[in-house]
Scaffold this motif. Structure first.
Motif: not given
Length: 254
Positions: A34, A40, A115
């Motif tokens: 992520r 993240r 991504a």
């Protein structure tokens, strides 16, 4: 008595994709890293929200797989389950429709959109909790893997991961990789032969690395296995890839 007008709850709809394949005789799952919050830097399944209110859910799944991992040609996606427990996503109430694909010879993914990366990861590493995963994706992956294992029990799916012609030993390696167990060659040979039409002979014998002859097979017409290749009926005693067990009909179980 006045009645307050009903307002629909604020719910977001998302899709997640469990894509499984075999690489180097091990079952792998597709993950993305992520690039945005929340989570993240954590690994997650490819997926995301519907792009607009009129987007079909299945179309959204195909779009997210293409955008986040660069895989536009994954065959047959099927719905796995729906996940909607409160608190599963810190952004609010999110309902996710998960899709599953089990396919051979899938290419390297290419990360895109939000991504930061995309890769294949061995399933045993992902399910062992040694890898940090976002949301409830470990549970979704576990459900997808179990579904794949059941499919190998009841269908001829395993032959899709073999070459055009293959030995029984090579077919056994597919079952071992997906099921995550070691199978006894004698028991496996007997179960395969009992499923009439699962595989059929294909041409001359092949010599293995140790010089022993091995019969070649190809997929038969049977798509639903009866009796099924039940995991509980398989003895776990021989190491994966062992081709030295003797075939009850002569030769080698390969």
């Amino acid at each position: 008595m006045s009645v307050e007008p009903w307002e629909p709850p604020s719910v977001l709809l998302a899709v997640d994709l469990v894509i499984l394949t075999l690489r180097s005789a091990r079952l792998h799952v597709l993950l993305i890293e992520r690039g945005v919050e929340p989570y993240r830097g954590s690994f997650a399944l490819p997926g995301g929200f519907l792009s607009h209110g009129d987007e079909d859910i299945f179309v959204a799944a195909r779009r997210e797989l293409s955008e986040e991992a660069g895989l536009a040609d994954v065959p047959h996606l099927e719905m796995l389950s729906v996940y909607g427990e409160p608190g599963r996503d810190p952004r609010g109430r999110v309902i996710s429709v998960a899709y599953l694909a089990i396919a051979p010879r899938l290419p390297e993914p290419v990360a895109g959109t939000d991504a930061a990366g995309a890769c294949w990861k061995p399933v045993e590493d992902v399910l062992s909790s040694g890898l940090k995963l976002a949301f409830d994706h470990r549970r979704i992956i576990a459900d997808g893997v179990e579904c794949a294992r059941v499919k190998l029990e009841h269908s001829a799916l395993a032959t899709a991961f073999c070459a055009d012609t293959f030995t029984i030993s090579e077919l056994q390696q597919v079952y071992e990789a997906v099921w995550g167990v070691r199978l006894d060659p004698r028991n496996f040979y007997r179960k395969v032969q009992n499923a009439r039409g699962f595989i059929v002979p294909a041409g001359p014998m092949r010599r293995t690395e140790n010089g022993r002859p091995a019969r070649l097979f190809k997929p038969g017409p049977l798509q639903v296995l009866y009796p099924p290749m039940a995991r509980s009926a398989q003895s776990v005693s021989a190491p994966p890839g062992d081709s030295t067990a003797q075939n009850p009909e002569g030769g080698v179980l390969s």
